[in-house]
Design a protein around this motif. Structure first.
Motif, PDB file in Angstrom:
ATOM      1  N   LYS A  41      56.372  23.828  56.660  1.00 53.22           N
ATOM      2  CA  LYS A  41      57.498  24.720  56.915  1.00 53.22           C
ATOM      3  C   LYS A  41      57.780  24.789  58.414  1.00 53.22           C
ATOM      4  CE  LYS A  41      55.636  27.461  53.097  1.00 53.22           C
ATOM      5  NZ  LYS A  41      55.064  28.765  52.690  1.00 53.22           N
ATOM      6  N   LYS A  42      59.063  24.612  58.755  1.00 57.65           N
ATOM      7  CA  LYS A  42      59.485  24.676  60.148  1.00 57.65           C
ATOM      8  C   LYS A  42      60.831  25.382  60.243  1.00 57.65           C
ATOM      9  CE  LYS A  42      57.180  20.455  61.740  1.00 57.65           C
ATOM     10  NZ  LYS A  42      57.349  19.146  62.419  1.00 57.65           N
ATOM     11  N   ILE A  43      60.995  26.128  61.356  1.00 56.40           N
ATOM     12  CA  ILE A  43      62.277  26.773  61.651  1.00 56.40           C
ATOM     13  C   ILE A  43      62.642  26.443  63.097  1.00 56.40           C
ATOM     14  CG2 ILE A  43      63.485  28.974  61.937  1.00 56.40           C
ATOM     15  CD1 ILE A  43      61.838  30.140  59.712  1.00 56.40           C
ATOM     16  N   TYR A  44      63.874  25.987  63.302  1.00 55.79           N
ATOM     17  CA  TYR A  44      64.400  25.681  64.640  1.00 55.79           C
ATOM     18  C   TYR A  44      65.512  26.673  64.955  1.00 55.79           C
ATOM     19  CZ  TYR A  44      61.935  21.194  64.702  1.00 55.79           C
ATOM     20  OH  TYR A  44      60.969  20.221  64.718  1.00 55.79           O
ATOM     21  N   ILE A  45      65.449  27.274  66.139  1.00 55.79           N
ATOM     22  CA  ILE A  45      66.492  28.184  66.620  1.00 55.79           C
ATOM     23  C   ILE A  45      67.191  27.512  67.802  1.00 55.79           C
ATOM     24  CG2 ILE A  45      66.997  30.463  67.564  1.00 55.79           C
ATOM     25  CD1 ILE A  45      64.472  31.499  66.259  1.00 55.79           C
ATOM     26  N   LEU A  46      68.500  27.271  67.689  1.00 55.73           N
ATOM     27  CA  LEU A  46      69.295  26.651  68.736  1.00 55.73           C
ATOM     28  C   LEU A  46      70.268  27.706  69.261  1.00 55.73           C
ATOM     29  CD1 LEU A  46      68.849  24.415  66.224  1.00 55.73           C
ATOM     30  CD2 LEU A  46      69.900  22.925  67.919  1.00 55.73           C
ATOM     31  N   THR A  47      70.080  28.156  70.499  1.00 52.93           N
ATOM     32  CA  THR A  47      70.850  29.284  71.026  1.00 52.93           C
ATOM     33  C   THR A  47      70.972  29.181  72.536  1.00 52.93           C
ATOM     34  OG1 THR A  47      70.908  31.702  71.195  1.00 52.93           O
ATOM     35  CG2 THR A  47      68.750  30.657  71.184  1.00 52.93           C
ATOM     36  N   ASP A  48      71.912  29.996  73.097  1.00 53.11           N
ATOM     37  CA  ASP A  48      72.014  30.120  74.542  1.00 53.11           C
ATOM     38  C   ASP A  48      71.332  31.392  75.036  1.00 53.11           C
ATOM     39  OD1 ASP A  48      73.740  31.963  73.544  1.00 53.11           O
ATOM     40  OD2 ASP A  48      75.395  31.487  74.902  1.00 53.11           O
TER      41      ASP A  48
END
Length: 856
Positions: free
Chosen positions: A133-140
């Motif tokens: 299980k993996k979660i990626y957060i792409l944000t500024d």
């Protein structure tokens, strides 16, 4: 590696993502979407049904998730969180949706809300099953984060074994300078780093993420055993007490990465709607159906029907066939199964040898790892003891490996591998001795003359200086320290350029159908082109080698010719010089007289021959003596005529005998040579002299030998082709006319009164020769006294009666003989004709080399 993967990508699409970073031409959202598309593309390329992905948008104008609620007081939770796709297989449609449909929202979302929605989705989907299980957060990191309950969230993340990674557009790189950011961005960056560290994840800047996603990667594969059996030392069946049998599993360690093959795609199927299909009912799948048809020609069919019929043959009626020389031999499936080598699944040690004698080039293909069978403690102890024993003795084992029952046996080598990670055997396949080709090359240290004298001085003799120069040149090509003292192009970091380029092109074309493909990345070109600094350094040693070995460039290499034409050089294009012919001669009359006829008004016409070139303009003189078949005697050509004709001395290795490997071609070559000899006036003497009568007599003997000695009907087809070629030649009036100095004439209007007497006699003799011979073939084939009788061969001739019948008065010029129609029809009567006197002499016993020719 886990058997299943679940990955959720949280993309921040808040209003601040509309701005651009310093020095960039696109917005932060477009840059972040590019990274996300790369991550999704990797999942699509994996093409696995157990790899699931989801995309969640935070800050969207749309709220669509299972946790979103609004109470009676108007308080809303988990707003502006849009689940673009629930956990499912990564598809091209998802990538197109991210590229085309994801836009900047007007609100500012909380990425922590998106994380909670993602954790809830992952818990319901994965349950307690084993997933990676993996979660990626792409944000500024520009929006405010409600950090209440963060500890509870991290506890749940650690309990469910979820890895969290954060990619920030304005985060600081490890090796770069700090980037300007607001207080909110700085606080959020610190928060994300702490959270990622507690969730076994990592934090990346956008530049780092772009660099990592653009790098090449290897395909992750689930380790699957290719062999589950025993490793045997000795004979466990007959001598169980004096042998060793260890249960082992063998896994592939290295495999060739092949470019995926293209699939059949139907435009018609894509455009046609099918009612019972899911969705819009359109598909590009191609459904293949195969039918087998047999074309029955007129000569194969019984009766006088000239029409060709096509009959469908069921697949179960087909049999495999193999080429034996130029004959097709059918082999039944039951025969193939009877001759198949029966083997048992096994891996047996044949012996041991010193590791110092092993050579890396012995290995043929992939490398495999041999481990003890999982869960078998005794096997682990036995195999590890064996591994350490070979390691201490510095020895390798030679093994015989059979993958499965009745599989082909292979020869391989086992060598020990002892590291901190694992201890096992490596297995590599080697060749059998019959498959090894050894090539011998001329020595560079010893050169002998034809008499055996050893030369002390020669321009090709290696000296100490030249050998030292070679070593220096090879040393300059060493890549171990070419990259600032490090190894250049390490195998673990060097990828197949073709495979990687194919992935890039396929991904780009899927998302951009109308745009041109992007240029090849510099990282790929660097693997294909030599480094300029190495070239400059190596050139000095190369120049020294060129000087010592006196290497010169050939400005004008010879043209791509073979055999006699290669020795002629540029003169081969001049008149009067033989020209080699490319391609096989067609079995037609035109091929027999190819190059012998020409336009009388032309200056010269070269006739092709293995002996040389005759010009029809210069050899049109008469022939002094000729046999009934046009055999030649001495002509009246003088020295000047001979020189003008361009005649070249006959070679002694010409075709002078018809052999069983290709009798039709040998017959045509003999006829062609005999015709040129007749035109050029060669005396009937010497080993190279050939006459047409010799060719005809040898062809008759060969036909008789083929069908009378054939094993079953194996040689019948070749005999039929020989009969057709012989009849075609004997029926040709043009050839007979040319032998006597003519240039050939059309068949219409040919009569005995308008042709030379010798030509008429030759034609009449050839017609009688064929008619007599085909009757003798029938008598021999239907003679019941012979063992075995060849009635089936005569039935094949009967099916080709139009091509193999008697030469009648309609087939030859008037006044040149020929059988009547009644006589020609009588040949096919249903009688054995055993009372017909036989004039066919017994064929001589085949020579040893002629028997070997049958195996060509």
């Amino acid at each position: 590696m886990a058997s299943k993967e679940a990955t959720i990508y949280i993309l921040d699409v808040g209003a601040t993502m509309r701005t651009k970073r310093e020095g960039q031409n696109v917005s932060r959202l477009e840059e972040t979407k590019g990274v996300l598309l790369k991550l999704l593309a990797n999942k699509v390329h994996m093409n696995r049904k157990t790899v699931y992905v989801s995309v969640v948008l935070v800050g969207s104008d749309i709220t669509k998730n299972q946790l979103a609620t609004v109470d009676e007081d108007g308080n809303a939770d988990y707003q502006n969180v849009d689940v673009l796709q629930e956990l499912g297989v990564a598809t091209l449609e998802l990538m197109k949706g991210v590229q085309d449909d994801v836009n900047v929202g007007e609100a500012m979302g909380d990425c922590l809300d998106g994380l909670i929605v993602s954790l809830d989705m992952m818990t319901k989907f994965c349950k307690k099953l084993k997933y990676e299980k993996k979660i990626y957060i792409l944000t500024d990191a520009s929006s405010q984060i409600n950090q209440d309950g963060t500890d509870t969230i991290l506890a749940s993340v650690r309990e469910d074994n979820v890895e969290i990674n954060v990619i920030g557009t304005d985060f600081d790189s490890e090796d770069g300078e700090p980037k300007p950011k607001t207080e909110t961005q700085a606080a959020n960056e610190a928060f994300y780093k702490e959270m990622a560290q507690g969730a076994r994840g990592d934090v990346f800047s956008l530049d780092e993420a772009k660099q990592l996603t653009e790098e090449f990667y290897t395909k992750k594969v689930k380790p699957t055993a290719v062999y589950r059996g025993t490793l045997d030392l000795g004979d466990p069946e007959d001598h169980p007490d004096a042998s060793l049998s260890i249960p082992v599993h063998m896994y592939p360690s290295t495999m060739v990465a092949k470019i995926p093959t293209a699939k059949k795609y139907s435009v018609l199927s894509e455009n046609a709607a099918v009612e019972d299909l899911v969705g819009d009912g359109r598909t590009g799948i191609v459904n293949l159906s195969r039918t087998y048809k047999l074309k029955v020609t007129a000569d194969m069919a019984s009766g006088d029907s000239e029409a060709e019929e096509v009959t469908e043959v069921p697949e179960e009626a087909l049999e495999k066939a193999y080429m034996y020389g130029k004959t097709i031999i059918p082999i039944r499936a039951v025969d193939l199964d009877a001759f198949k080598l029966r083997t048992a699944k096994s891996m047996t040690i044949l012996g041991f040898f010193s590791a110092s004698t092993f050579r890396r080039e012995w290995l043929l293909s992939n490398i495999y790892s041999v481990f003890p069978a999982p869960g078998d403690g005794r096997a682990e102890v036995d195999l590890l003891g064996f591994v350490f024993a070979l390691h201490e003795k510095n020895s390798y084992a030679l093994v015989r490996y059979v993958r499965a029952e009745d599989a082909e046996p292979k020869l391989g080598i086992l060598w020990p591998e002892i590291t901190e990670e694992h201890k096992c055997f490596y297995f590599g396949q080697v060749a059998f001795s019959e498959d090894v080709r050894r090539y011998l090359f001329a020595s560079l240290t010893e050169i002998h003359t034809a008499s055996g004298k050893k030369l002390e001085k020669h321009r090709l003799l290696a000296t100490e200086e030249s050998i030292a120069a070679c070593k220096e040149f090879i040393g300059s090509l060493d890549l171990m320290k070419a990259d600032d003292g490090e190894e250049y192009l390490k195998p673990k970091t060097t990828f197949n350029p073709a495979t990687q380029r194919q992935k890039q092109a396929l991904e780009y074309r899927a998302l951009n159908p109308t745009k041109d493909l992007p240029p090849i990345p510099d990282s790929l070109i660097a693997q294909l082109m030599p480094r300029q600094d190495l070239l400059a350094e190596t050139q000095l040693y190369a120049d020294k080698l060129i000087q010592l070995w006196d290497i010169k460039k050939i400005d004008q290499p010879q043209k791509n010719k073979r055999g006699y034409g290669a020795s002629l050089g540029e003169d081969g294009e001049k008149e009067g010089v033989a020209q080699t012919s490319s391609g096989a001669e067609a079995s037609t009359t035109a091929s027999l007289i190819d190059g012998l006829t020409g336009n009388p008004s032309s200056k010269r016409h070269k006739s092709e021959s293995v002996f040389g070139t005759a010009s029809t303009a210069s050899v049109a003189g008469g022939v002094g003596r000729a046999s009934a078949f046009g055999g030649s005697g001495q002509t009246g050509l003088g020295r000047g005529d001979m020189a003008a004709s361009g005649m070249i001395q006959f070679e002694m290795n010409a075709v002078r005998e018809i052999r069983t490997s290709d009798p039709v071609k040998d017959f045509q070559d003999m006829v062609r040579i005999a015709t040129i000899q007749s035109q050029q006036g060669v005396r009937p003497a010497g080993a190279g002299f050939i006459t047409v009568s010799m060719a005809v007599e040898q062809m008759q003997a060969m036909i008789t030998k083929l069908f009378s000695t054939s094993f079953g009907d194996q040689l019948y087809e070749k005999a039929i082709e020989c009969l057709k070629s012989l009849r075609q030649f004997l029926a040709d009036a043009d050839m007979a006319d040319m032998v006597h100095g003519g240039t050939g004439f059309e068949g219409k209007g040919k009569t005995a009164t308008n042709m030379p007497e010798k030509t008429r006699e030759t034609i009449q003799s050839r017609v009688e020769t064929w008619n007599t011979f085909i009757k003798e073939v029938k008598a021999t084939a239907l003679n019941t006294a012979t063992s075995p009788p060849r009635a089936d061969f005569w039935e094949l001739i009967n099916k080709s009666r139009k091509e193999l019948g008697l030469l009648t008065i309609k087939d030859v010029p008037a006044g040149c003989g020929g059988a009547s129609e009644d006589e020609a029809e009588k040949l096919w009567a249903e009688t054995s004709d055993t009372d017909m006197p036989l004039h066919v002499e017994d064929a001589e016993a085949p020579e040893e080399d002629d028997l070997l020719a049958l195996m060509d």
